[in-house]
Design a protein around this motif. Structure first.
Motif, PDB file in Angstrom:
ATOM      1  N   LEU A  97       2.961  -8.812 -22.825  1.00 20.59           N
ATOM      2  CA  LEU A  97       2.378  -7.470 -22.861  1.00 20.59           C
ATOM      3  C   LEU A  97       2.305  -6.863 -21.462  1.00 20.59           C
ATOM      4  O   LEU A  97       2.595  -5.673 -21.267  1.00 20.59           O
ATOM      5  CB  LEU A  97       0.983  -7.513 -23.481  1.00 20.59           C
ATOM      6  N   LEU A  98       1.932  -7.673 -20.476  1.00 21.15           N
ATOM      7  CA  LEU A  98       1.881  -7.186 -19.098  1.00 21.15           C
ATOM      8  C   LEU A  98       3.265  -6.776 -18.610  1.00 21.15           C
ATOM      9  O   LEU A  98       3.434  -5.746 -17.953  1.00 21.15           O
ATOM     10  CB  LEU A  98       1.296  -8.260 -18.179  1.00 21.15           C
ATOM     11  N   GLY A  99       4.267  -7.609 -18.919  1.00 23.16           N
ATOM     12  CA  GLY A  99       5.627  -7.267 -18.515  1.00 23.16           C
ATOM     13  C   GLY A  99       6.096  -5.967 -19.141  1.00 23.16           C
ATOM     14  O   GLY A  99       6.687  -5.110 -18.475  1.00 23.16           O
ATOM     15  N   ALA A 100       5.814  -5.788 -20.439  1.00 23.54           N
ATOM     16  CA  ALA A 100       6.191  -4.549 -21.122  1.00 23.54           C
ATOM     17  C   ALA A 100       5.432  -3.353 -20.551  1.00 23.54           C
ATOM     18  O   ALA A 100       6.004  -2.273 -20.347  1.00 23.54           O
ATOM     19  CB  ALA A 100       5.921  -4.679 -22.621  1.00 23.54           C
ATOM     20  N   LEU A 101       4.140  -3.539 -20.265  1.00 22.56           N
ATOM     21  CA  LEU A 101       3.334  -2.460 -19.695  1.00 22.56           C
ATOM     22  C   LEU A 101       3.892  -1.994 -18.359  1.00 22.56           C
ATOM     23  O   LEU A 101       4.055  -0.782 -18.120  1.00 22.56           O
ATOM     24  CB  LEU A 101       1.885  -2.934 -19.532  1.00 22.56           C
ATOM     25  N   LEU A 102       4.206  -2.931 -17.493  1.00 23.40           N
ATOM     26  CA  LEU A 102       4.711  -2.549 -16.178  1.00 23.40           C
ATOM     27  C   LEU A 102       6.105  -1.932 -16.278  1.00 23.40           C
ATOM     28  O   LEU A 102       6.429  -1.000 -15.535  1.00 23.40           O
ATOM     29  CB  LEU A 102       4.721  -3.761 -15.247  1.00 23.40           C
TER      30      LEU A 102
ATOM     31  N   LEU B 294       8.552  -7.311  -9.785  1.00 29.63           N
ATOM     32  CA  LEU B 294       9.893  -6.999  -9.293  1.00 29.63           C
ATOM     33  C   LEU B 294      10.904  -6.864 -10.429  1.00 29.63           C
ATOM     34  O   LEU B 294      11.731  -5.941 -10.417  1.00 29.63           O
ATOM     35  CB  LEU B 294      10.351  -8.067  -8.299  1.00 29.63           C
ATOM     36  N   LEU B 295      10.857  -7.755 -11.410  1.00 35.76           N
ATOM     37  CA  LEU B 295      11.822  -7.680 -12.516  1.00 35.76           C
ATOM     38  C   LEU B 295      11.638  -6.420 -13.354  1.00 35.76           C
ATOM     39  O   LEU B 295      12.620  -5.702 -13.620  1.00 35.76           O
ATOM     40  CB  LEU B 295      11.723  -8.936 -13.381  1.00 35.76           C
ATOM     41  N   PRO B 296      10.413  -6.070 -13.799  1.00 31.22           N
ATOM     42  CA  PRO B 296      10.253  -4.784 -14.505  1.00 31.22           C
ATOM     43  C   PRO B 296      10.644  -3.584 -13.657  1.00 31.22           C
ATOM     44  O   PRO B 296      11.170  -2.594 -14.183  1.00 31.22           O
ATOM     45  CB  PRO B 296       8.755  -4.761 -14.850  1.00 31.22           C
ATOM     46  N   LEU B 297      10.396  -3.664 -12.351  1.00 31.05           N
ATOM     47  CA  LEU B 297      10.790  -2.572 -11.456  1.00 31.05           C
ATOM     48  C   LEU B 297      12.305  -2.408 -11.443  1.00 31.05           C
ATOM     49  O   LEU B 297      12.832  -1.290 -11.533  1.00 31.05           O
ATOM     50  CB  LEU B 297      10.271  -2.852 -10.050  1.00 31.05           C
ATOM     51  N   LEU B 298      13.036  -3.505 -11.357  1.00 28.74           N
ATOM     52  CA  LEU B 298      14.492  -3.451 -11.373  1.00 28.74           C
ATOM     53  C   LEU B 298      15.011  -2.936 -12.710  1.00 28.74           C
ATOM     54  O   LEU B 298      15.914  -2.084 -12.760  1.00 28.74           O
ATOM     55  CB  LEU B 298      15.063  -4.842 -11.080  1.00 28.74           C
ATOM     56  N   LEU B 299      14.429  -3.413 -13.810  1.00 31.37           N
ATOM     57  CA  LEU B 299      14.854  -2.957 -15.136  1.00 31.37           C
ATOM     58  C   LEU B 299      14.567  -1.469 -15.329  1.00 31.37           C
ATOM     59  O   LEU B 299      15.365  -0.750 -15.939  1.00 31.37           O
ATOM     60  CB  LEU B 299      14.150  -3.773 -16.217  1.00 31.37           C
ATOM     61  N   ALA B 300      13.436  -1.005 -14.801  1.00 28.02           N
ATOM     62  CA  ALA B 300      13.112   0.419 -14.911  1.00 28.02           C
ATOM     63  C   ALA B 300      14.104   1.265 -14.131  1.00 28.02           C
ATOM     64  O   ALA B 300      14.517   2.341 -14.592  1.00 28.02           O
ATOM     65  CB  ALA B 300      11.688   0.664 -14.404  1.00 28.02           C
ATOM     66  N   TYR B 301      14.503   0.795 -12.967  1.00 27.80           N
ATOM     67  CA  TYR B 301      15.483   1.533 -12.164  1.00 27.80           C
ATOM     68  C   TYR B 301      16.825   1.603 -12.904  1.00 27.80           C
ATOM     69  O   TYR B 301      17.456   2.672 -12.961  1.00 27.80           O
ATOM     70  CB  TYR B 301      15.666   0.854 -10.812  1.00 27.80           C
ATOM     71  N   VAL B 302      17.248   0.484 -13.487  1.00 30.38           N
ATOM     72  CA  VAL B 302      18.497   0.470 -14.250  1.00 30.38           C
ATOM     73  C   VAL B 302      18.395   1.410 -15.452  1.00 30.38           C
ATOM     74  O   VAL B 302      19.343   2.151 -15.772  1.00 30.38           O
ATOM     75  CB  VAL B 302      18.830  -0.971 -14.693  1.00 30.38           C
ATOM     76  N   THR B 303      17.251   1.412 -16.114  1.00 26.83           N
ATOM     77  CA  THR B 303      17.049   2.305 -17.259  1.00 26.83           C
ATOM     78  C   THR B 303      17.144   3.761 -16.845  1.00 26.83           C
ATOM     79  O   THR B 303      17.758   4.588 -17.546  1.00 26.83           O
ATOM     80  CB  THR B 303      15.672   2.031 -17.905  1.00 26.83           C
ATOM     81  N   GLN B 304      16.531   4.111 -15.710  1.00 28.42           N
ATOM     82  CA  GLN B 304      16.592   5.490 -15.241  1.00 28.42           C
ATOM     83  C   GLN B 304      18.016   5.900 -14.867  1.00 28.42           C
ATOM     84  O   GLN B 304      18.434   7.030 -15.148  1.00 28.42           O
ATOM     85  CB  GLN B 304      15.648   5.680 -14.049  1.00 28.42           C
ATOM     86  N   GLN B 305      18.762   5.005 -14.240  1.00 30.36           N
ATOM     87  CA  GLN B 305      20.162   5.298 -13.924  1.00 30.36           C
ATOM     88  C   GLN B 305      20.950   5.531 -15.211  1.00 30.36           C
ATOM     89  O   GLN B 305      21.776   6.449 -15.284  1.00 30.36           O
ATOM     90  CB  GLN B 305      20.764   4.125 -13.129  1.00 30.36           C
ATOM     91  N   TRP B 306      20.707   4.712 -16.215  1.00 32.68           N
ATOM     92  CA  TRP B 306      21.383   4.861 -17.507  1.00 32.68           C
ATOM     93  C   TRP B 306      20.994   6.176 -18.174  1.00 32.68           C
ATOM     94  O   TRP B 306      21.838   6.870 -18.754  1.00 32.68           O
ATOM     95  CB  TRP B 306      21.006   3.679 -18.390  1.00 32.68           C
ATOM     96  N   ALA B 307      19.705   6.559 -18.087  1.00 36.29           N
ATOM     97  CA  ALA B 307      19.229   7.757 -18.775  1.00 36.29           C
ATOM     98  C   ALA B 307      19.737   9.041 -18.135  1.00 36.29           C
ATOM     99  O   ALA B 307      19.806  10.079 -18.812  1.00 36.29           O
ATOM    100  CB  ALA B 307      17.702   7.767 -18.800  1.00 36.29           C
ATOM    101  N   GLN B 308      20.115   9.005 -16.875  1.00 34.13           N
ATOM    102  CA  GLN B 308      20.578  10.208 -16.189  1.00 34.13           C
ATOM    103  C   GLN B 308      21.899  10.740 -16.731  1.00 34.13           C
ATOM    104  O   GLN B 308      22.264  11.885 -16.474  1.00 34.13           O
ATOM    105  CB  GLN B 308      20.711   9.942 -14.683  1.00 34.13           C
ATOM    106  N   ARG B 309      22.605   9.952 -17.489  1.00 31.91           N
ATOM    107  CA  ARG B 309      23.952  10.328 -17.908  1.00 31.91           C
ATOM    108  C   ARG B 309      23.978  11.282 -19.093  1.00 31.91           C
ATOM    109  O   ARG B 309      25.012  11.888 -19.358  1.00 31.91           O
ATOM    110  CB  ARG B 309      24.750   9.061 -18.243  1.00 31.91           C
ATOM    111  N   SER B 310      22.847  11.421 -19.819  1.00 33.24           N
ATOM    112  CA  SER B 310      22.847  12.347 -20.957  1.00 33.24           C
ATOM    113  C   SER B 310      21.415  12.710 -21.321  1.00 33.24           C
ATOM    114  O   SER B 310      20.480  11.940 -21.069  1.00 33.24           O
ATOM    115  CB  SER B 310      23.541  11.723 -22.176  1.00 33.24           C
TER     116      SER B 310
END
Length: 320
Positions: A42-47, A172-188
């Motif tokens: 839950l903490l990982g998902a929250l972050l 650090l891992l949720p931060l990296l995943l969030a950055y990847v998600t934002q890069q992916w979301a910018q495309r459309s």
């Protein structure tokens, strides 16, 4: 509007989660194992969902409001750490309480302060621009602050393998995943809506996390009542000092009213649940650090409910 209402009244959601958790933990003390197992996912998902709401891909445009950024960085990372150290020295004699107080007061908020800034009459774009800078600076500077302000024997006792694993796996891992998600979301545009939908999740996820903590830590919470009075004074003093500091910095840097309001909410709010995994990974003798972190978030949310009226009406009125 429904999401804004949820965020505005989130303190009631968290108080209900604590009350329910304490009741369940008291009534069923031997059946909390599954909640202990659920707490870390839950903490990982929250972050992760929280970090997706911080514009990590917009770092290059964040420094255009130069005077505001200078004031926010100076206040959050130079002046407020000194205030946090002073409050820890005055109100936290016990090592675990001192550690929890420092952990939570040394890291500025990067998410709900954006909502508070908007609701309090500030321009949210300044809060959005500062959030990624704030997040990266606090992650880089927190170890230095702890080394500077903590007794070295205490620092060696708490910096163990579990703490480092929690920092890497739950921050650090949720931060990296969030950055990847934002890069992916910018495309459309449909992908950007995915990020917007994730913005509904921080409040209910944090409520679930607080519920699990209350259930599993009911004994620690009931035994920590004697230290809550000192923590309450410390956190109230911090919020007041942050507001006065915002007013002073706004004058020094000649900030307009809307930027002064955003600066106030930036200085007065802290990233309590970002450091919560660090508190939960501490040795068993440091449970009170978790109590300090959770208690600060509740005091802060009640304070922000008052700030939503006081900041635009008295601290930074429209004609200031």
């Amino acid at each position: 509007m429904v999401r804004q209402a949820l965020e505005k009244y989130q303190v009631l959601v968290y108080l209900a989660a604590i009350a329910m958790g304490l009741a369940v933990g008291t009534a069923l003390p031997v059946r909390v194992g599954i909640l202990e197992a659920l707490l870390w996912p839950l903490l990982g998902a929250l972050l992760y969902v929280t970090f997706t709401q911080v514009p990590l891909t917009q770092l290059r445009s964040a420094w255009r409001a130069t005077r505001f950024m200078m004031a926010a960085v100076m206040g959050n990372f130079l002046l407020l750490p000194l205030i946090a150290w002073g409050l820890a020295s005055l109100f936290a004699a016990e090592p675990a309480v001192r550690l929890g107080l420092l952990l939570v007061l040394l890291v500025p908020c990067t998410d709900w302060f954006i909502t508070f800034s908007h609701l309090g009459g500030g321009k949210a774009q300044y809060a959005i621009a500062f959030s990624p800078i704030s997040l990266l600076l606090q992650l880089a500077l927190l170890p230095f602050y702890l080394w500077l302000f903590l007794d070295q024997s205490l620092l060696l006792a708490v910096v163990q393998r579990e703490l480092l694993m929690a920092f890497a796996g739950l921050i650090l891992l949720p931060l990296l995943l969030a950055y990847v998600t934002q890069q992916w979301a910018q495309r459309s545009r449909p992908r950007e809506r995915h990020i917007e939908r994730l913005g509904w999740l921080p409040v209910p996820l944090l409520a679930l996390v607080i519920f699990c903590i209350a259930v599993t830590q009911v004994g620690v919470v009931s035994g920590s009542l004697p230290v809550l009075g000192g923590l309450l004074l410390a956190f109230i003093c911090f919020i007041i000092a942050a507001a006065l500091l915002a007013r002073l910095l706004a004058r020094v840097f000649e900030l307009p009213t809307t930027q002064g309001r955003v600066l106030t909410f930036s200085l007065a709010t802290r990233n309590s649940f970002v450091v919560l995994p660090l508190g939960l990974s501490l040795p068993a003798s440091y449970e009170l650090a978790v109590v300090a972190i959770v208690f600060q978030s509740l005091v802060e949310l009640i304070g922000m409910a008052f700030f939503l009226w006081w900041v635009p009406q008295r601290l930074f009125p429209a004609d200031s």
